[in-house]
Design an enzyme around this catalytic site. Structure first.
Site, PDB file in Angstrom:
ATOM      1  N   GLU A  24       4.679  25.240 102.186  1.00 16.24           N
ATOM      2  CA  GLU A  24       5.032  25.021 100.782  1.00 16.24           C
ATOM      3  C   GLU A  24       6.355  25.654 100.403  1.00 16.24           C
ATOM      4  O   GLU A  24       6.709  26.702 100.914  1.00 16.24           O
ATOM      5  CB  GLU A  24       3.962  25.668  99.898  1.00 16.24           C
ATOM      6  N   CYS A  50      11.601  29.384  96.351  1.00 14.51           N
ATOM      7  CA  CYS A  50      10.684  30.261  97.077  1.00 14.51           C
ATOM      8  C   CYS A  50      10.294  29.554  98.372  1.00 14.51           C
ATOM      9  O   CYS A  50       9.707  28.469  98.339  1.00 14.51           O
ATOM     10  CB  CYS A  50       9.457  30.509  96.196  1.00 14.51           C
ATOM     11  N   CYS A  88      -0.788  33.056 107.723  1.00 20.07           N
ATOM     12  CA  CYS A  88      -0.398  34.465 107.692  1.00 20.07           C
ATOM     13  C   CYS A  88      -1.466  35.319 108.362  1.00 20.07           C
ATOM     14  O   CYS A  88      -2.650  35.011 108.290  1.00 20.07           O
ATOM     15  CB  CYS A  88      -0.205  34.914 106.242  1.00 20.07           C
ATOM     16  N   CYS A  95      -4.213  40.054 103.331  1.00 13.26           N
ATOM     17  CA  CYS A  95      -4.355  40.596 101.965  1.00 13.26           C
ATOM     18  C   CYS A  95      -5.523  39.873 101.286  1.00 13.26           C
ATOM     19  O   CYS A  95      -5.603  38.648 101.326  1.00 13.26           O
ATOM     20  CB  CYS A  95      -3.065  40.405 101.166  1.00 13.26           C
ATOM     21  N   CYS A 118      -5.042  36.852  98.671  1.00 14.59           N
ATOM     22  CA  CYS A 118      -4.014  35.848  98.953  1.00 14.59           C
ATOM     23  C   CYS A 118      -4.581  34.610  99.658  1.00 14.59           C
ATOM     24  O   CYS A 118      -5.305  34.719 100.650  1.00 14.59           O
ATOM     25  CB  CYS A 118      -2.916  36.476  99.802  1.00 14.59           C
ATOM     26  N   CYS A 139       1.145  30.751  95.870  1.00 13.39           N
ATOM     27  CA  CYS A 139       1.437  30.544  97.281  1.00 13.39           C
ATOM     28  C   CYS A 139       0.195  30.275  98.135  1.00 13.39           C
ATOM     29  O   CYS A 139      -0.845  30.872  97.966  1.00 13.39           O
ATOM     30  CB  CYS A 139       2.303  31.687  97.798  1.00 13.39           C
TER      31      CYS A 139
HETATM   32  N1  SAH Z   1       3.948  38.313 102.932  1.00 16.26           N
HETATM   33  C1  SAH Z   1       4.927  38.600 101.934  1.00 16.26           C
HETATM   34  C2  SAH Z   1       5.420  37.399 101.171  1.00 16.26           C
HETATM   35  C3  SAH Z   1       4.432  36.341 100.771  1.00 16.26           C
HETATM   36  S1  SAH Z   1       3.305  36.648  99.463  1.00 16.26           S
HETATM   37  C4  SAH Z   1       4.429  39.658 100.998  1.00 16.26           C
HETATM   38  O1  SAH Z   1       3.301  40.100 101.143  1.00 16.26           O
HETATM   39  O2  SAH Z   1       5.188  40.095 100.155  1.00 16.26           O
HETATM   40  C5  SAH Z   1       4.271  36.617  98.003  1.00 16.26           C
HETATM   41  C6  SAH Z   1       3.759  37.532  96.904  1.00 16.26           C
HETATM   42  O3  SAH Z   1       2.610  36.960  96.241  1.00 16.26           O
HETATM   43  C7  SAH Z   1       3.302  38.888  97.395  1.00 16.26           C
HETATM   44  O4  SAH Z   1       3.706  39.875  96.488  1.00 16.26           O
HETATM   45  C8  SAH Z   1       1.803  38.734  97.413  1.00 16.26           C
HETATM   46  O5  SAH Z   1       1.163  39.965  97.433  1.00 16.26           O
HETATM   47  C9  SAH Z   1       1.588  37.924  96.164  1.00 16.26           C
HETATM   48  N2  SAH Z   1       0.313  37.231  96.073  1.00 16.26           N
HETATM   49  C10 SAH Z   1      -0.406  36.651  97.035  1.00 16.26           C
HETATM   50  N3  SAH Z   1      -1.530  36.106  96.547  1.00 16.26           N
HETATM   51  C11 SAH Z   1      -1.511  36.343  95.231  1.00 16.26           C
HETATM   52  C12 SAH Z   1      -2.401  36.021  94.178  1.00 16.26           C
HETATM   53  N4  SAH Z   1      -3.553  35.374  94.384  1.00 16.26           N
HETATM   54  N5  SAH Z   1      -2.051  36.420  92.927  1.00 16.26           N
HETATM   55  C13 SAH Z   1      -0.908  37.080  92.702  1.00 16.26           C
HETATM   56  N6  SAH Z   1      -0.035  37.404  93.658  1.00 16.26           N
HETATM   57  C14 SAH Z   1      -0.341  37.054  94.913  1.00 16.26           C
END
Ligand code: SAH
Length: 342
Positions: free
Chosen positions: A93, A106, A113, A117, A120, A331
């Site tokens: 995406e 973006c 990944c 997390c 995510c 994302c």
């Molecule tokens: N792996 C990298 C970049 C991709 S995630 C990172 O962790 O920074 C991009 C951003 O979106 C990160 O700050 C991540 O923690 C956040 N993110 C992921 N899922 C999310 C969600 N459900 N709600 C809000 N932020 C989220």
């Protein structure tokens, strides 16, 4: 023999390849210009090269492309979300957003990944592979072509962990910035969950990239519960790496903090964050968590209250505007939805 992915070659690598074909080095400069400035999609368009040489090039190299599998345009704010198909059938995406200061794109850095997390969507179906430098660049080139808009800044914040695809991401940055003709890397932010050893390697390269740290919690106990990376690199190590990155590059660090109801949104959590960021020259981006169906996490109701507490303590904190709310722009969600449709 498999053809070489020419868009993934840095200027030096391309020069070496062209010279090895018995051609003069300036030919490489011409080709590089066609690929990365004029952004052509086929060797036949390289009109200052002989037909013979163009044919020779197309036997040795390929120019990759992305296929638009889905394109959603927000009626609220013009945000465009692309699902791009890759040559092996995978998809990633890319999101194009309009801000007052220009268009920001973006981009994704991996298919899936590994970081795990908890909140995510990108991590749920697991990790498939790294994106090549060409696939990172093409997200920019194709989005510009399709939308007719110029991309002014790029954030590496889509699917994947950019520092877990370090070599390809660095090559991408070098190509984007080559000879100062391309995009200044001051307009590029790289977001990481905190892969500390790679933060140091990035600092050494002195590329001037802005670093965004996905923090989301300010104590090890709280952070480890939602971000497994914290077990590998705890907050002491992460904050030290941030300080060293700032010292080495002069670039102020941004901290991302997604507010999740009952997990990290209390006054106590705000105070923990204030303590952690004490006297640091930084910026905090507060984001109401995007709710995803597979997880129980809910949006916090205390975003403003949390922000006020940080501001009162002298911490520069903003709340991220939600863009593309009507097109599910968070994302990892589009790729996951497309997979479950199959
Ligand atoms: N792996 C990298 C970049 C991709 S995630 C990172 O962790 O920074 C991009 C951003 O979106 C990160 O700050 C991540 O923690 C956040 N993110 C992921 N899922 C999310 C969600 N459900 N709600 C809000 N932020 C989220």
């Amino acid at each position: 023999m498999e053809k070489i992915d020419i868009l993934s070659l840095t200027r030096d690598e391309l020069t070496n390849e062209i010279c090895a074909m018995g051609e003069k080095a300036f030919r490489a400069k011409q080709i590089y210009d066609w690929l990365h400035v004029k952004k052509v999609t086929d060797f036949t368009q390289m009109s200052n090269l002989s037909v013979q040489f163009r044919e020779k090039l197309s036997r040795k190299f390929c120019i990759k492309s992305l296929k638009i599998k889905k394109r959603l345009v927000s009626r609220i704010d013009n945000t465009v979300k692309y699902l791009y198909g890759l040559s092996d059938g995978e998809a990633v995406e890319t999101v194009l957003m309009e801000y007052k200061h220009g268009n920001s794109l973006c981009i994704s850095t991996q298919v899936g990944c590994k970081m795990g997390c908890r909140f995510c969507a990108s991590t749920i179906a697991g990790w498939v592979r790294n994106l090549e430098p060409s696939e990172l660049l093409l997200q920019i080139y194709e989005s510009e072509r399709n939308s007719g808009r110029h991309v002014d800044s790029v954030v590496l914040m889509g699917i994947g962990e950019p520092l877990d695809n370090f070599d390809n991401v660095v090559k991408f940055l070098q190509i984007l910035n080559s000879d100062g003709e391309g995009m200044s890397l001051r307009h590029l932010s790289l977001s990481t969950c905190g892969v500390v050893d790679k933060i140091y390697r990035l600092a050494e390269l002195k590329l001037g990239v802005t670093l965004s740290i996905s923090l989301h919690a300010a104590t090890d106990e709280r952070r480890s519960a939602i971000m497994p990376i914290n077990n590998r690199f705890n907050l002491v190590k992460l904050m030290k790496a941030c300080d060293d990155y700032f010292a080495a590059t002069g670039r102020r660090i941004s901290f991302e903090y997604s507010l999740i109801e009952g997990v990290n949104d209390t006054d106590g959590s705000a105070d923990e964050l204030i303590k952690l960021l004490d006297k640091r020259n930084c910026h905090v981006n507060l984001i109401p968590v995007n709710e995803i169906t597979e997880r129980e996490f809910r949006k916090s109701r205390y975003v403003e209250r949390f922000q006020k507490r940080l501001l009162a303590a002298g911490i520069n904190a903003t709340v991220r505007r939600t863009l593309g709310a009507d097109i599910n722009a968070a994302c990892g969600q589009l790729r996951r939805d497309a997979k479950s449709e199959n």
